[in-house]
Design an enzyme around this catalytic site. Structure first.
Site, short mmCIF file in Angstrom:
data_model
loop_
_atom_site.label_atom_id
_atom_site.label_comp_id
_atom_site.label_asym_id
_atom_site.label_seq_id
_atom_site.Cartn_x
_atom_site.Cartn_y
_atom_site.Cartn_z
N ARG A 178 -7.14 -20.94 -1.96
CA ARG A 178 -5.87 -20.68 -0.99
C ARG A 178 -4.95 -21.58 -1.54
O ARG A 178 -4.98 -22.55 -1.37
CB ARG A 178 -6.79 -20.61 -0.02
CG ARG A 178 -5.69 -20.05 1.30
CD ARG A 178 -6.74 -20.49 2.48
NE ARG A 178 -5.33 -20.05 3.95
CZ ARG A 178 -4.82 -20.93 4.52
NH1 ARG A 178 -4.42 -22.11 4.06
NH2 ARG A 178 -4.24 -20.29 6.00
N TYR A 228 0.59 -1.58 -0.48
CA TYR A 228 -0.05 -0.04 0.29
C TYR A 228 0.93 0.95 -0.08
O TYR A 228 2.47 1.30 0.08
CB TYR A 228 -0.77 -0.09 1.50
CG TYR A 228 -0.14 0.03 2.72
CD1 TYR A 228 -0.68 1.80 2.82
CD2 TYR A 228 0.64 -0.95 3.22
CE1 TYR A 228 0.43 1.79 4.43
CE2 TYR A 228 0.74 0.03 3.73
CZ TYR A 228 0.73 1.37 5.31
OH TYR A 228 1.55 1.33 5.84
N GLU A 235 12.19 2.27 14.24
CA GLU A 235 11.31 3.05 13.82
C GLU A 235 9.61 2.97 14.62
O GLU A 235 9.64 2.66 15.45
CB GLU A 235 10.64 3.01 12.48
CG GLU A 235 9.83 1.50 11.88
CD GLU A 235 10.07 1.63 10.49
OE1 GLU A 235 10.48 2.23 9.62
OE2 GLU A 235 10.25 0.44 10.19
N LYS A 286 6.72 -1.89 1.85
CA LYS A 286 5.51 -0.91 2.05
C LYS A 286 3.64 -2.41 1.95
O LYS A 286 3.17 -2.15 1.79
CB LYS A 286 5.25 -0.09 2.11
CG LYS A 286 4.45 0.66 3.00
CD LYS A 286 3.97 2.07 2.89
CE LYS A 286 3.11 3.49 3.19
NZ LYS A 286 3.83 3.43 4.44
N LEU A 312 11.52 0.64 6.84
CA LEU A 312 10.54 1.85 5.78
C LEU A 312 11.50 3.06 5.41
O LEU A 312 11.52 4.10 6.18
CB LEU A 312 9.21 2.39 5.54
CG LEU A 312 8.24 1.92 4.27
CD1 LEU A 312 8.27 1.15 3.84
CD2 LEU A 312 6.73 2.73 4.67
N ARG A 315 8.40 4.32 -5.03
CA ARG A 315 8.29 3.60 -3.63
C ARG A 315 7.19 2.23 -4.19
O ARG A 315 7.21 0.80 -3.21
CB ARG A 315 7.91 3.78 -2.59
CG ARG A 315 8.60 3.03 -1.45
CD ARG A 315 8.36 3.79 0.02
NE ARG A 315 6.81 4.00 0.33
CZ ARG A 315 7.24 4.84 1.43
NH1 ARG A 315 7.70 4.86 2.37
NH2 ARG A 315 5.51 5.51 1.29
#
Length: 285
Positions: A100, A33, A180, A148, A205, A52
């Site tokens: 799945r 995301y 972070e 991310k 990140l 990114r």
């Protein structure tokens, strides 16, 4: 009136937004995301977010749902449809819906693309005046924090641990060093005025706002060190702050039991926030 959101080629009211129960984002957190800020109805630093996004997709061998221009057109359309003046656009890509299986599905499975907006005061945020408090917690995340991904349960747990203890947020710690914040990059300012933040790598990140703020700091002759720093250094710091796409630069006034300075966001923190806002407003003027 409800928001209009985007799901796989359609702009629909949020109540009508649907993805498959077989979507791998739902089954495996197999998705990535980005969050882009909006000021005066325009995206800021969006090119960095798109770059990114491409990197995250590539690291996970995930197909792209469109070109940068196509995705940005969707972002701008949502801003218009929702009459968003200030806030954010959230963008999520998953590997798509398939039976799945731990093995990635073939290229015939199309990625899922979802976007929505949120109104938010990103400039006139009252917390910018008071600052936030942070609790240090163990970093229990996986080893590829540079991607991310939507697998955010560990940061949620960190935030809840901090909240339960009466703090605003959490800073995560591994082997005695701060990695972070739970949803932001972390910084301290030494008593000598040096800005210290962890160097980029798989452990954190590489924030888009982080890069801009560090560039602004160096341009205005602040000394910057990108290195590991300990929890003990945090307690002894003159100032501390965090950066993110929606918080910009946010002062930290207390870390665990240690109050920093006079208990208000520090001078360097405030100057960096002002410089970043000035840069962002110039981008949308």
């Amino acid at each position: 009136m409800s928001r209009i959101v985007y799901v796989n080629g359609k702009f629909v009211p949020e109540e009508e937004a649907r993805v498959s129960v077989f979507d791998r984002g739902f089954m495996f957190a197999d998705g990535v995301y980005e969050v882009s800020s909006v000021l005066r109805g325009k995206l800021i630093e969006n090119e960095g977010h798109m770059t990114r996004l491409r990197r995250s997709l590539s690291e996970l061998s995930m197909q792209s749902p469109g070109t940068d221009d196509e995705i940005e057109a969707i972002q701008n359309r949502l801003i218009t449809l929702n009459k968003l003046d200030e806030g954010l656009v959230y963008l999520q890509v998953t590997r798509g819906a398939a039976d799945r299986d731990f093995i990635y599905p073939g290229e015939n499975v199309k990625p899922t693309l979802v976007l929505f907006t949120q109104a938010k005061n990103v400039i006139d945020n009252p917390i910018a005046e008071t600052g936030i408090t942070v609790k240090t917690v163990a970093d229990i995340r996986w080893a590829r924090r540079d991607i991310k991904t939507v697998g955010l349960l560990a940061p949620c747990m960190a935030k809840m641990e901090a909240k339960a203890a009466g703090f605003s947020d959490a800073w995560m710690v591994e082997d005695g060093y701060v990695t972070e914040g739970s949803s932001n990059n972390a910084y301290i300012v030494t008593k000598e005025g040096t800005i210290v933040t962890r160097q980029v790598g798989n452990a954190i990140l590489n924030g888009i706002t982080r890069r801009a703020v560090l560039a602004l700091a160096e341009k205005h002759n602040y000394k910057v060190e990108e290195r590991l720093f300990t929890v003990e250094e945090c307690y002894d710091a003159a100032e501390a702050f965090v950066t993110s796409a929606t918080m910009f630069v946010q002062g930290v006034v207390k870390i665990d039991g240690a109050k920093l300075g006079d208990g208000k966001p520090g001078k360097i923190t405030q100057q960096l926030r002002e410089l970043y806002i000035e840069m962002a407003l110039a981008e949308v003027s």
